[in-house]
Motif scaffolding. Structure first.
Motif, PDB file in Angstrom:
ATOM      1  N   ASP A  58      72.335  26.585  42.431  1.00  0.00           N
ATOM      2  CA  ASP A  58      72.227  25.525  43.446  1.00  0.00           C
ATOM      3  C   ASP A  58      73.349  24.511  43.266  1.00  0.00           C
ATOM      4  OD1 ASP A  58      69.966  26.643  44.579  1.00  0.00           O
ATOM      5  OD2 ASP A  58      68.565  25.406  43.431  1.00  0.00           O
ATOM      6  N   TYR A  59      73.596  24.129  42.025  1.00  0.00           N
ATOM      7  CA  TYR A  59      74.665  23.178  41.710  1.00  0.00           C
ATOM      8  C   TYR A  59      76.021  23.756  42.097  1.00  0.00           C
ATOM      9  CZ  TYR A  59      78.001  20.648  38.705  1.00  0.00           C
ATOM     10  OH  TYR A  59      79.073  19.954  38.228  1.00  0.00           O
ATOM     11  N   ALA A  60      76.249  25.022  41.757  1.00  0.00           N
ATOM     12  CA  ALA A  60      77.532  25.661  42.039  1.00  0.00           C
ATOM     13  C   ALA A  60      77.768  25.771  43.545  1.00  0.00           C
ATOM     14  CB  ALA A  60      77.573  27.046  41.397  1.00  0.00           C
ATOM     15  N   ARG A  61      76.744  26.114  44.292  1.00  0.00           N
ATOM     16  CA  ARG A  61      76.896  26.232  45.754  1.00  0.00           C
ATOM     17  C   ARG A  61      77.259  24.887  46.370  1.00  0.00           C
ATOM     18  NH1 ARG A  61      71.951  29.274  45.140  1.00  0.00           N
ATOM     19  NH2 ARG A  61      72.368  31.531  45.179  1.00  0.00           N
ATOM     20  N   ASP A  62      76.602  23.825  45.919  1.00  0.00           N
ATOM     21  CA  ASP A  62      76.919  22.487  46.439  1.00  0.00           C
ATOM     22  C   ASP A  62      78.350  22.098  46.072  1.00  0.00           C
ATOM     23  OD1 ASP A  62      74.387  22.241  47.468  1.00  0.00           O
ATOM     24  OD2 ASP A  62      73.608  21.019  45.814  1.00  0.00           O
ATOM     25  N   LEU A  63      78.739  22.398  44.848  1.00  0.00           N
ATOM     26  CA  LEU A  63      80.081  22.065  44.380  1.00  0.00           C
ATOM     27  C   LEU A  63      81.132  22.829  45.179  1.00  0.00           C
ATOM     28  CD1 LEU A  63      80.816  20.134  42.060  1.00  0.00           C
ATOM     29  CD2 LEU A  63      81.164  22.131  40.609  1.00  0.00           C
TER      30      LEU A  63
ATOM     31  N   ARG B 115      85.221  23.390  49.576  1.00  0.00           N
ATOM     32  CA  ARG B 115      85.754  23.926  50.842  1.00  0.00           C
ATOM     33  C   ARG B 115      86.125  22.790  51.792  1.00  0.00           C
ATOM     34  NH1 ARG B 115      81.738  27.800  49.783  1.00  0.00           N
ATOM     35  NH2 ARG B 115      80.197  26.771  51.123  1.00  0.00           N
ATOM     36  N   GLU B 116      85.313  21.728  51.773  1.00  0.00           N
ATOM     37  CA  GLU B 116      85.605  20.575  52.632  1.00  0.00           C
ATOM     38  C   GLU B 116      86.875  19.857  52.186  1.00  0.00           C
ATOM     39  OE1 GLU B 116      82.288  17.954  52.864  1.00  0.00           O
ATOM     40  OE2 GLU B 116      80.945  19.451  53.760  1.00  0.00           O
ATOM     41  N   SER B 117      87.081  19.783  50.881  1.00  0.00           N
ATOM     42  CA  SER B 117      88.254  19.088  50.351  1.00  0.00           C
ATOM     43  C   SER B 117      89.474  20.006  50.240  1.00  0.00           C
ATOM     44  CB  SER B 117      87.931  18.501  48.969  1.00  0.00           C
ATOM     45  OG  SER B 117      87.662  19.540  48.035  1.00  0.00           O
TER      46      SER B 117
END
Length: 216
Positions: free
Chosen positions: A131-136, A141-143
């Motif tokens: 979950d942490y890795a997916r959010d990171l 991808r946004e940055s």
């Protein structure tokens, strides 16, 4: 929470003193002066206690970095570095237990490819880390720090999990002063990972080839 901590503390002390799990929940509960039923209201087995401890190592590390205002301004690469450094520091405080539990998982041979990522004791930790890795990675991808790639992007969390297991294995076996080699392993592995999942000259070449194909 008091009962939970009491069981965890007693279990940790038992395995470190005896080098193995208690022979039965009944005997463990009796020594702890609690009813067997009270044990089962908290945990279903001794492995469940270990799984909870591993999950706590992760959640405590994540809570620590999330509470740091400086961390919030980091790049995704820097955030993962900060998490790993914090996680290893927490593991140091209970190194004897970590070495015991890790050894019980059967990780006898060093190397990421020989490890057993499906070890039940690590399941809760793995789910939380994913979950942490997916959010990171979504933030990356946004940055533009993480490059989306067909058929590969979905495997990025698995790659970071394998990296986590590699670092755990490295630290358990590290005999350098103050685990200095582990610090280097963290830095090098994270930098390499983001060099691979970030935009590269190959991505530029692919975009150009795609443009040429679409405009031929």
């Amino acid at each position: 929470m008091e009962m939970l901590e009491k069981i965890r503390k007693a279990y940790t002390e038992y395995v470190l003193e005896n080098g193995k799990q208690p022979t039965s929940v009944f005997q463990f509960a009796k020594k702890l002066k609690i009813a067997e039923a009270d044990f089962y209201t908290q945990y279903t087995s001794f492995d469940a206690i270990e799984a909870d401890i591993w999950l706590t190592f992760f959640t405590d590390a994540k809570t620590t970095v999330d509470a740091d205002e400086t961390y919030q301004g980091y790049s995704v690469r820097e955030k993962l570095l900060a998490f790993y450094y914090t996680w290893i520091e927490l593991l140091k405080s209970q190194r004897s237990f970590v070495v015991y539990s890790y050894g019980r998982m059967g990780h006898g041979a060093r190397g990421m490819g020989r490890m057993k990522p499906q070890t039940p004791v690590l399941t809760l930790f793995k789910e939380a880390f994913f979950d942490y890795a997916r959010d990171l990675l979504a933030e990356g991808r946004e940055s533009k720090e993480v490059e989306p790639r067909p058929f590969v992007t979905d495997r990025y969390p698995n790659a970071l999990w394998s990296q986590t297991l590699y670092l755990l294995d490295f630290w358990v076996r590290d005999v350098s002063k103050n685990f200095e080699k582990t610090d280097s392993a963290i830095e090098k592995s994270v930098n390499t990972a983001f060099d691979l999942i970030g935009r590269s000259p190959l991505d530029t070449l692919f975009d150009f080839a795609k443009f040429m194909y679409q405009n031929k």
